[in-house]
Design a protein around this motif. Structure first.
Motif, PDB file in Angstrom:
ATOM      1  N   THR A 183       0.848  -1.179   0.000  1.00  0.00           N
ATOM      2  CA  THR A 183       0.000   0.000   0.000  1.00  0.00           C
ATOM      3  C   THR A 183       0.885   1.231   0.000  1.00  0.00           C
ATOM      4  OG1 THR A 183      -1.740  -1.148   1.189  1.00  0.00           O
ATOM      5  CG2 THR A 183      -1.785   1.245   1.288  1.00  0.00           C
ATOM      6  N   LEU A 195      -7.225  -5.089  -8.000  1.00  0.00           N
ATOM      7  CA  LEU A 195      -7.209  -4.039  -6.991  1.00  0.00           C
ATOM      8  C   LEU A 195      -7.831  -4.543  -5.695  1.00  0.00           C
ATOM      9  CD1 LEU A 195      -8.357  -0.983  -9.143  1.00  0.00           C
ATOM     10  CD2 LEU A 195      -6.026  -1.820  -8.746  1.00  0.00           C
ATOM     11  N   THR A 208      -8.863   0.162  -2.610  1.00  0.00           N
ATOM     12  CA  THR A 208      -8.407   0.816  -3.834  1.00  0.00           C
ATOM     13  C   THR A 208      -9.517   0.823  -4.875  1.00  0.00           C
ATOM     14  OG1 THR A 208      -6.114   0.200  -3.385  1.00  0.00           O
ATOM     15  CG2 THR A 208      -6.665   0.768  -5.659  1.00  0.00           C
ATOM     16  N   THR A 221      -4.105   3.419  -1.005  1.00  0.00           N
ATOM     17  CA  THR A 221      -4.275   2.662  -2.246  1.00  0.00           C
ATOM     18  C   THR A 221      -2.954   1.997  -2.604  1.00  0.00           C
ATOM     19  OG1 THR A 221      -3.584   4.315  -3.878  1.00  0.00           O
ATOM     20  CG2 THR A 221      -5.858   4.458  -3.087  1.00  0.00           C
ATOM     21  N   ASP A 222      -3.015   1.086  -3.534  1.00  0.00           N
ATOM     22  CA  ASP A 222      -1.778   0.486  -4.036  1.00  0.00           C
ATOM     23  C   ASP A 222      -1.538   0.899  -5.486  1.00  0.00           C
ATOM     24  OD1 ASP A 222      -3.766  -1.021  -5.183  1.00  0.00           O
ATOM     25  OD2 ASP A 222      -2.913  -2.953  -4.643  1.00  0.00           O
ATOM     26  N   LEU A 223      -1.982   2.117  -5.827  1.00  0.00           N
ATOM     27  CA  LEU A 223      -1.791   2.661  -7.171  1.00  0.00           C
ATOM     28  C   LEU A 223      -0.610   3.614  -7.191  1.00  0.00           C
ATOM     29  CD1 LEU A 223      -5.498   3.451  -8.092  1.00  0.00           C
ATOM     30  CD2 LEU A 223      -4.106   1.525  -8.878  1.00  0.00           C
TER      31      LEU A 223
END
Length: 73
Positions: free
Chosen positions: A3, A31, A35, A54-56
Motif C-alpha cells: 500500500t 485491486l 483501492t 491505495t496500491d496505485l
C-alpha cells in the motif's frame, strides 16, 4: 502488493486509448477492496483520489471496460 504510504499525494485518472509496452498494467480485479472503492468513486465523480490507502502508483494503467492511466495530480 504494498500500500502506498506517502501522504498528501493526489492521483487523477485519465482515459487512454493505447498502452506503452513497458507500462505497468493492472486489471480491475487485481485491486484490493479499498483501492477499488476509491477508484470507482474518483471515476464516477470526476475527481482526484488520494494515494494514501491505495496500491496505485503514477503511470500504472488500470484495465476495466477502458484503460485509465494513474497520474500524479
Amino acid at each position: 502488493m504494498a500500500t502506498t504510504t506517502s501522504t498528501g499525494r493526489s492521483l487523477t485518472l485519465r482515459r487512454v486509448d493505447s498502452v506503452a509496452p513497458d507500462a505497468t498494467v493492472r486489471h480491475i480485479d487485481q485491486l484490493d477492496d479499498r483501492t477499488l472503492e476509491l477508484f470507482y468513486a474518483a471515476l464516477e465523480g470526476g475527481r482526484q483520489l488520494t494515494a494514501t490507502g491505495t496500491d496505485l502508483e503514477p503511470g500504472t494503467v488500470v484495465v476495466a471496460t477502458a484503460y485509465y492511466r494513474v497520474e500524479a495530480a
